[in-house]
Design a protein around this motif. Structure first.
Motif, mmCIF file in Angstrom:
data_model
loop_
_atom_site.group_PDB
_atom_site.id
_atom_site.type_symbol
_atom_site.label_atom_id
_atom_site.label_comp_id
_atom_site.label_asym_id
_atom_site.label_seq_id
_atom_site.Cartn_x
_atom_site.Cartn_y
_atom_site.Cartn_z
ATOM 1 N N VAL A 1 29.287 55.895 69.019
ATOM 2 C CA VAL A 1 29.129 56.470 70.111
ATOM 3 C C VAL A 1 27.705 57.126 69.458
ATOM 4 C CG1 VAL A 1 30.413 55.802 71.070
ATOM 5 C CG2 VAL A 1 30.751 57.774 70.363
ATOM 6 N N ARG A 2 28.468 58.019 68.060
ATOM 7 C CA ARG A 2 27.776 59.026 67.296
ATOM 8 C C ARG A 2 26.431 59.680 68.068
ATOM 9 N NH1 ARG A 2 30.187 62.487 63.544
ATOM 10 N NH2 ARG A 2 31.604 61.081 62.459
ATOM 11 N N PRO A 3 25.289 58.523 67.406
ATOM 12 C CA PRO A 3 23.933 59.227 68.053
ATOM 13 C C PRO A 3 23.576 59.335 69.054
ATOM 14 C CG PRO A 3 23.944 56.718 66.874
ATOM 15 C CD PRO A 3 25.916 56.980 67.217
ATOM 16 N N PHE A 4 24.437 59.393 70.303
ATOM 17 C CA PHE A 4 24.302 59.458 71.697
ATOM 18 C C PHE A 4 24.305 60.319 72.303
ATOM 19 C CE2 PHE A 4 24.191 54.502 70.421
ATOM 20 C CZ PHE A 4 23.065 54.813 70.148
ATOM 21 N N VAL A 5 25.821 61.134 71.836
ATOM 22 C CA VAL A 5 26.207 62.299 72.471
ATOM 23 C C VAL A 5 26.371 63.285 71.445
ATOM 24 C CG1 VAL A 5 27.957 60.255 73.468
ATOM 25 C CG2 VAL A 5 28.479 61.513 71.253
ATOM 26 N N ARG A 6 26.652 64.730 72.600
ATOM 27 C CA ARG A 6 26.721 65.804 71.271
ATOM 28 C C ARG A 6 27.670 66.169 70.264
ATOM 29 N NH1 ARG A 6 28.279 69.603 74.844
ATOM 30 N NH2 ARG A 6 28.849 68.316 76.247
ATOM 31 N N ARG A 7 28.415 65.104 69.945
ATOM 32 C CA ARG A 7 29.584 65.801 68.706
ATOM 33 C C ARG A 7 30.198 64.180 69.243
ATOM 34 N NH1 ARG A 7 34.513 66.105 70.777
ATOM 35 N NH2 ARG A 7 35.160 67.775 73.110
ATOM 36 N N ALA A 8 30.789 63.948 67.718
ATOM 37 C CA ALA A 8 31.599 62.731 67.632
ATOM 38 C C ALA A 8 32.913 63.338 68.588
ATOM 39 C CB ALA A 8 31.866 62.901 66.779
ATOM 40 N N PRO A 9 33.470 62.243 69.082
ATOM 41 C CA PRO A 9 34.666 62.469 69.729
ATOM 42 C C PRO A 9 35.572 62.064 69.373
ATOM 43 C CG PRO A 9 33.921 60.123 69.838
ATOM 44 C CD PRO A 9 32.811 60.410 69.510
ATOM 45 N N LEU B 1 33.649 52.451 75.665
ATOM 46 C CA LEU B 1 32.518 53.135 75.094
ATOM 47 C C LEU B 1 32.209 54.106 76.427
ATOM 48 C CD1 LEU B 1 31.356 50.226 72.554
ATOM 49 C CD2 LEU B 1 31.753 52.933 72.142
ATOM 50 N N GLU B 2 31.640 53.044 77.483
ATOM 51 C CA GLU B 2 31.184 53.591 78.502
ATOM 52 C C GLU B 2 31.972 54.870 78.669
ATOM 53 O OE1 GLU B 2 30.256 52.628 83.200
ATOM 54 O OE2 GLU B 2 31.448 51.428 81.828
ATOM 55 N N ARG B 3 33.293 54.853 79.202
ATOM 56 C CA ARG B 3 33.956 56.142 78.922
ATOM 57 C C ARG B 3 33.429 57.451 77.958
ATOM 58 N NH1 ARG B 3 40.029 54.125 80.765
ATOM 59 N NH2 ARG B 3 39.945 53.311 82.247
ATOM 60 N N ASN C 1 31.935 60.310 79.651
ATOM 61 C CA ASN C 1 32.918 62.375 79.223
ATOM 62 C C ASN C 1 32.699 63.430 79.019
ATOM 63 O OD1 ASN C 1 34.806 64.104 78.115
ATOM 64 N ND2 ASN C 1 36.013 62.967 77.037
ATOM 65 N N PRO C 2 32.639 64.825 80.058
ATOM 66 C CA PRO C 2 31.261 65.837 80.151
ATOM 67 C C PRO C 2 31.577 66.300 78.814
ATOM 68 C CG PRO C 2 33.457 65.511 81.864
ATOM 69 C CD PRO C 2 33.220 64.276 81.186
ATOM 70 N N ASP C 3 32.471 65.987 78.437
ATOM 71 C CA ASP C 3 32.375 67.087 77.259
ATOM 72 C C ASP C 3 31.611 66.873 75.865
ATOM 73 O OD1 ASP C 3 34.329 69.074 77.969
ATOM 74 O OD2 ASP C 3 36.512 67.748 77.786
ATOM 75 N N LEU C 4 31.435 65.256 76.257
ATOM 76 C CA LEU C 4 30.965 64.553 74.682
ATOM 77 C C LEU C 4 29.240 64.150 75.348
ATOM 78 C CD1 LEU C 4 32.911 62.413 74.149
ATOM 79 C CD2 LEU C 4 33.216 64.019 72.848
ATOM 80 N N ALA C 5 29.025 64.159 76.392
ATOM 81 C CA ALA C 5 27.366 63.286 76.867
ATOM 82 C C ALA C 5 26.244 64.017 76.843
ATOM 83 C CB ALA C 5 27.794 62.130 78.313
ATOM 84 N N ARG C 6 25.114 63.339 76.865
ATOM 85 C CA ARG C 6 23.948 64.045 77.250
ATOM 86 C C ARG C 6 23.647 63.705 78.386
ATOM 87 N NH1 ARG C 6 22.068 62.773 71.056
ATOM 88 N NH2 ARG C 6 21.101 60.256 71.903
ATOM 89 N N PRO C 7 22.165 63.946 78.539
ATOM 90 C CA PRO C 7 21.894 63.157 80.076
ATOM 91 C C PRO C 7 21.965 61.771 80.069
ATOM 92 C CG PRO C 7 20.972 65.742 79.385
ATOM 93 C CD PRO C 7 21.668 65.181 78.358
ATOM 94 N N LEU D 1 24.286 57.659 78.920
ATOM 95 C CA LEU D 1 24.972 56.141 79.117
ATOM 96 C C LEU D 1 23.737 55.073 79.181
ATOM 97 C CD1 LEU D 1 27.365 55.219 80.945
ATOM 98 C CD2 LEU D 1 26.276 55.221 82.412
ATOM 99 N N ALA D 2 22.736 55.673 79.001
ATOM 100 C CA ALA D 2 21.429 54.535 78.588
ATOM 101 C C ALA D 2 21.886 53.603 77.428
ATOM 102 C CB ALA D 2 20.236 55.374 79.007
ATOM 103 N N HIS D 3 22.619 54.149 76.593
ATOM 104 C CA HIS D 3 23.061 53.788 75.095
ATOM 105 C C HIS D 3 23.830 52.445 75.454
ATOM 106 C CE1 HIS D 3 19.582 55.157 73.603
ATOM 107 N NE2 HIS D 3 19.948 57.042 73.960
ATOM 108 N N LEU D 4 24.281 52.604 76.028
ATOM 109 C CA LEU D 4 26.112 51.702 76.695
ATOM 110 C C LEU D 4 25.900 50.259 75.499
ATOM 111 C CD1 LEU D 4 28.585 51.509 76.821
ATOM 112 C CD2 LEU D 4 27.689 50.360 78.938
#
Length: 227
Positions: free
Chosen positions: A30-38, A55-57, A61-67, A70-73
């Motif tokens: 998920v690293r390429p698709f979120v604001r920071r690594a979980p 991965l969908e969760r 996650n609002p603390d991680l996700a960019r707009p 989810l399109a990159h699931l």
């Protein structure tokens, strides 16, 4: 030998020491698709469904996700599966003492089964790589049941497959969801303290046994009697 009992084991964090390897695969997927690594804790909080659901969760996650996260699931899922299989031999192994547990269970007349939240492809890959798969009566994953843990569906399916009454099954897991699922199915349960979850959380689920290491299962397997 008649095998009228079944030992139902969770996979990650119970039967196999795989969590660091699993965390790395989730994090890099998920690293390429979120604001920071979980964090590890954020990954554990997603456990329940198979990996795609986890991965969908993470991507929601609002603390991680960019707009657009989810399109990159599907990309994240494909990357996870590739990374999980890469370096598997170095990153995944049976917990110390588990080989003895499996051998004693077999010698004591137990059938062996696995009920895991993993998806079927990764679960079978791990069990085959470790040489455990041929010893199992059945493997049930989150892909195989309508409801994942803590619902008891997977355990009920195992009991039906093995022809064993709930009173003659022992469910072992490192997560409260394992204990809740086992209790809901009417089985005896044992909490594995060597996994990802805290003793406090596991005790709150009210297991019948508390295990500090895998070999603490041995006297239970030899002496188990429950009607």
């Amino acid at each position: 030998m008649t095998r009228e009992r079944v030992l139902v084991l969770d996979l990650d964090g119970t039967l196999v020491d795989s969590l660091p390897h699993l965390f790395r695969a989730f994090r890099e997927a998920v690293r390429p698709f979120v604001r920071r690594a979980p964090s590890d804790a954020e990954i554990v909080a997603t456990f329940g469904p198979a990996e795609r659901g986890c991965l969908e969760r993470l991507l929601r996650n609002p603390d991680l996700a960019r707009p657009d996260s989810l399109a990159h699931l599907e990309d994240a899922h494909a990357t996870f599966l590739r990374l999980y299989q890469a370096n598997h031999a170095e990153g995944v192994r049976l917990f110390p003492g588990m080989e003895t547990v499996l051998r004693v269970a077999e010698q004591s007349g137990w059938q062996l089964a696995v009920f895991t939240g993993k998806g079927r492809p990764s679960a079978l890959f791990t069990l085959e790589q470790l040489g455990v798969l041929p010893r199992l009566a059945v493997v049930v994953t989150s892909d195989d049941v309508p409801r994942h843990k803590p619902a008891p569906d997977g355990i009920v399916a195992i009991l039906q497959h093995c022809g064993v009454k709930a009173s003659q099954a022992l469910v072992v897991g490192d997560a409260p969801a394992d204990i809740v699922a086992g209790r809901s199915a009417g089985c005896c349960t044992a909490a594995a303290l060597w996994g990802a979850f805290s003793r406090t959380d596991l005790l709150a689920a009210q297991p019948d046994y508390i295990l500090h290491q895998p070999t603490h299962l041995l006297p239970i397997l030899r002496e188990f009697r429950r009607d």
